[in-house]
Motif scaffolding. Sequence first.
Motif, PDB file in Angstrom:
ATOM      1  N   THR A   1       1.105  -0.885   0.561  1.00  0.00           N
ATOM      2  CA  THR A   1       0.232   0.082   0.066  1.00  0.00           C
ATOM      3  C   THR A   1       0.878   1.666  -0.187  1.00  0.00           C
ATOM      4  N   PRO A   2       0.121   2.695  -0.346  1.00  0.00           N
ATOM      5  CA  PRO A   2       1.159   3.563  -0.274  1.00  0.00           C
ATOM      6  C   PRO A   2       1.693   4.195   1.095  1.00  0.00           C
ATOM      7  N   GLY A   3       1.184   2.902   2.055  1.00  0.00           N
ATOM      8  CA  GLY A   3       1.719   3.294   3.098  1.00  0.00           C
ATOM      9  C   GLY A   3       2.392   2.483   3.922  1.00  0.00           C
ATOM     10  N   GLY A   4       2.854   1.360   3.324  1.00  0.00           N
ATOM     11  CA  GLY A   4       3.897   0.415   3.912  1.00  0.00           C
ATOM     12  C   GLY A   4       2.845  -0.901   3.419  1.00  0.00           C
ATOM     13  N   LEU A   5       3.663  -1.430   3.396  1.00  0.00           N
ATOM     14  CA  LEU A   5       3.517  -3.087   4.245  1.00  0.00           C
ATOM     15  C   LEU A   5       2.497  -3.826   4.939  1.00  0.00           C
ATOM     16  N   ILE A   6       1.010  -4.153   4.443  1.00  0.00           N
ATOM     17  CA  ILE A   6       0.530  -4.622   5.081  1.00  0.00           C
ATOM     18  C   ILE A   6       0.719  -6.114   5.594  1.00  0.00           C
ATOM     19  N   VAL A   7       0.510  -6.946   6.710  1.00  0.00           N
ATOM     20  CA  VAL A   7       0.276  -8.658   7.103  1.00  0.00           C
ATOM     21  C   VAL A   7      -0.893  -8.805   5.783  1.00  0.00           C
ATOM     22  N   ASN A   8      -0.959  -9.473   5.050  1.00  0.00           N
ATOM     23  CA  ASN A   8      -2.423 -10.186   5.135  1.00  0.00           C
ATOM     24  C   ASN A   8      -2.472 -12.137   5.997  1.00  0.00           C
ATOM     25  N   GLU A   9      -1.641 -12.753   6.071  1.00  0.00           N
ATOM     26  CA  GLU A   9      -1.792 -14.060   6.739  1.00  0.00           C
ATOM     27  C   GLU A   9      -0.445 -14.591   6.402  1.00  0.00           C
ATOM     28  N   ILE A  10      -0.249 -15.022   7.774  1.00  0.00           N
ATOM     29  CA  ILE A  10       1.276 -15.900   7.337  1.00  0.00           C
ATOM     30  C   ILE A  10       0.813 -17.734   7.183  1.00  0.00           C
ATOM     31  N   ALA A  11       1.012 -18.531   6.341  1.00  0.00           N
ATOM     32  CA  ALA A  11       1.603 -19.871   6.656  1.00  0.00           C
ATOM     33  C   ALA A  11       2.518 -20.483   6.949  1.00  0.00           C
ATOM     34  N   PRO A  12       2.287 -21.140   7.910  1.00  0.00           N
ATOM     35  CA  PRO A  12       3.737 -21.871   8.770  1.00  0.00           C
ATOM     36  C   PRO A  12       3.852 -23.589   7.840  1.00  0.00           C
ATOM     37  N   ARG A  13       4.042 -22.985   6.834  1.00  0.00           N
ATOM     38  CA  ARG A  13       4.411 -24.028   5.946  1.00  0.00           C
ATOM     39  C   ARG A  13       5.411 -23.859   4.655  1.00  0.00           C
ATOM     40  N   VAL A  14       5.787 -24.263   3.916  1.00  0.00           N
ATOM     41  CA  VAL A  14       5.790 -23.910   2.086  1.00  0.00           C
ATOM     42  C   VAL A  14       4.156 -23.893   1.647  1.00  0.00           C
ATOM     43  N   HIS A  15       4.539 -22.720   0.435  1.00  0.00           N
ATOM     44  CA  HIS A  15       3.105 -22.001  -0.062  1.00  0.00           C
ATOM     45  C   HIS A  15       3.564 -22.480  -0.803  1.00  0.00           C
ATOM     46  N   ASN A  16       2.357 -22.243  -1.871  1.00  0.00           N
ATOM     47  CA  ASN A  16       2.156 -22.646  -3.069  1.00  0.00           C
ATOM     48  C   ASN A  16       2.659 -21.154  -3.797  1.00  0.00           C
ATOM     49  N   SER A  17       2.703 -19.813  -3.237  1.00  0.00           N
ATOM     50  CA  SER A  17       3.503 -19.116  -3.702  1.00  0.00           C
ATOM     51  C   SER A  17       5.166 -19.086  -3.822  1.00  0.00           C
ATOM     52  N   GLY A  18       5.667 -20.019  -3.225  1.00  0.00           N
ATOM     53  CA  GLY A  18       7.188 -20.222  -3.225  1.00  0.00           C
ATOM     54  C   GLY A  18       7.466 -21.245  -4.060  1.00  0.00           C
ATOM     55  N   HIS A  19       6.213 -22.083  -5.468  1.00  0.00           N
ATOM     56  CA  HIS A  19       6.947 -22.858  -6.239  1.00  0.00           C
ATOM     57  C   HIS A  19       7.993 -21.844  -7.100  1.00  0.00           C
ATOM     58  N   TRP A  20       7.648 -21.104  -7.612  1.00  0.00           N
ATOM     59  CA  TRP A  20       8.360 -20.368  -8.282  1.00  0.00           C
ATOM     60  C   TRP A  20      10.362 -21.093  -8.171  1.00  0.00           C
ATOM     61  N   THR A  21      10.754 -21.006  -6.782  1.00  0.00           N
ATOM     62  CA  THR A  21      12.146 -21.451  -6.187  1.00  0.00           C
ATOM     63  C   THR A  21      12.482 -22.886  -6.685  1.00  0.00           C
ATOM     64  N   GLN A  22      11.348 -23.046  -7.643  1.00  0.00           N
ATOM     65  CA  GLN A  22      11.913 -24.617  -8.034  1.00  0.00           C
ATOM     66  C   GLN A  22      12.832 -24.823  -9.178  1.00  0.00           C
ATOM     67  N   ASN A  23      12.675 -23.181  -9.624  1.00  0.00           N
ATOM     68  CA  ASN A  23      13.393 -23.401 -10.725  1.00  0.00           C
ATOM     69  C   ASN A  23      14.140 -22.159 -11.175  1.00  0.00           C
TER      70      ASN A  23
END
Lengths: 354, 354
Positions: free
Chosen positions: B259-281
């Motif tokens: 946001t214009p005011g900085g980062l806001i935490v939406n949620e945390i997941a205590p595990r590997v995460h779909n948005s980290g699948h790019w790390t495979q390649n």
Amino acid sequence: MTEMLPPGSTIGILGGGQLGRMLSVAAARLGLKTVIFEPGGDCPASHVANYHLQAEYTDKDALRRFADSVDVITYEFENIPTSALDILESLKPIRPGREALRISQDRLTEKEFLTSLGLSVAPYADIPDAAALEAALGTIGTPSILKTRRFGYDGKGQARLMSPADAPAALVAMNGTPAVLEGFVDFTAEVSIIAARGLDGSVSCYDPGENVHREGILRTTTVPASLSAALRTDAVLLAAKVLNALDYVGVMGVELFVTPGGLIVNEIAPRVHNSGHWTQNGCVVDQFEQHVRAVAGWPLGDGSRYADVVMENLIGEDVERVAGLAGERGVAVHLYGKGEVKAGRKMGHVNKVG
Amino acid sequence: MTEMLPPGSTIGILGGGQLGRMLSVAAARLGLKTVIFEPGGDCPASHVANYHLQAEYTDKDALRRFADSVDVITYEFENIPTSALDILESLKPIRPGREALRISQDRLTEKEFLTSLGLSVAPYADIPDAAALEAALGTIGTPSILKTRRFGYDGKGQARLMSPADAPAALVAMNGTPAVLEGFVDFTAEVSIIAARGLDGSVSCYDPGENVHREGILRTTTVPASLSAALRTDAVLLAAKVLNALDYVGVMGVELFVTPGGLIVNEIAPRVHNSGHWTQNGCVVDQFEQHVRAVAGWPLGDGSRYADVVMENLIGEDVERVAGLAGERGVAVHLYGKGEVKAGRKMGHVNKVG
């Protein structure tokens, strides 16, 4: 349009060692299942495969059950008994095909095949007996190497002759089996090229790697190899020639000697190859997935190299260095799940990137 | 020096979906074995794990057998019943630990925790009943989202309120369970940061990725994210703060709004995460191996990014595009071995490199 096995199909793999293990993982990545045929229990591939059929290669019923449970058959080693192949071939496609196996199972046949394609090989002679060896030493001379025609790997079934006086001992080492004498090649480097050919006939070659062997076992592969652009092209062209001549489907490893006179083919292996392990951390699609793609009739993937890599085998007690290696920058660890550490046993490898 | 599980050790994984599958493959790469605890049969992780213990989370005997068969326990989803965790925790280490689970299992607790660390979250209010919702709408207003405190994922258990008139229907959608009202955040981008913390307390963060969701489900993650250097640093610092506060061991996914005011935490997941699948390649060591390394007490690996990657989820019938995608340059295919194609079901993903 070639037939492409849909996700959920099953690939049968003959042999359950580390190559079968890494093939299984690659198949899983594509949503394909694997069944491993392997006489040994708790084999490396069984840990990651859908099913391990534990049976001997002489067990005809087991071979038939194996073929019935899969859509296509491939293998991680070339020394599969012909009687087993005869049964399997009547039931399911075997890829790469029988001709590649027939040729690579016999060093003499292989050298004759390569020569027939116009490729250079080391001076060689068929050695059925002592008289033939004596005659061959007259033309090929020493130093030279006597090798069993069949079932050799990692330096096994080989005897080095430094002078004609070594002939009797070398023959004893052959244990009465047919052999071939190979003349010494004065090479500046050993390189190998990992090449793939799809079911549709398309060919894709990985960048050649430069190999260092010790005691007949591969220690390191380095990409890029120190190879001129011209020789790099020669390597690709000769690999493609071999694949096309065999109407090959899958990945092949082609070991080459670099000499002042050009490239000399040392040997071909109709399978994924230790000297191609660097592709796991240097390419979007590695040799294992490329092989799976080919035998499953999928399009070949992008095998272009995006990083410099040094692959180092972890042999025997080398594996005890893994804790330190795992913490190094740019290091990818690959272990094979083998319980017992033995001298000369390949326990894993590391790819050092960048 | 922390205790490092030697190759051949076994990691128990609660949950047998695609995250468990990719964790199993990563464990195998390090010579570690896996046992999957999962009620469903023929689950994705079972295809590549050493053993699948098929049982319900209420089956105490099965939970004990599971714990007995492994050296350490981890999980691929956070909604594990507390009663199961109580049994397992008395027998083997659970990593990440109970505190991370307790906090991430409840949206209200999670927001209170993040606020206590001085991090920004969306305006929120505890909604035990209709009166609370009416009061909260007075301060937070609309548009806003009512979410169940527990057991939500992929947009499930959520109701959007465009005006106070939507309150009754939204409450019905909560099905009588405790909820939390979240105010609308006017963000310019959604990013996530995949962060890892080792057993020795070392922290390693992957480069933030930029996410696009549709119908509550992640569609694509792009690295690099369009994020200023300052916000990139903020993201790393806040992720590390969360990990340290929890004495966390393993990989965590932290979803952020820009946001214009900085980062806001939406949620945390205590595990590997779909948005980290790019790390495979995109990395030498991907999020799955990083998680395995952490929970096994290994040194964290090199998670620096070497390529630009767009990860695209294959959802439902998207998977039918796989033949075409597999032939594209720079494309790595990852399928999960799920038999049945259903609308909204994650069937696989592709990483488009470079």
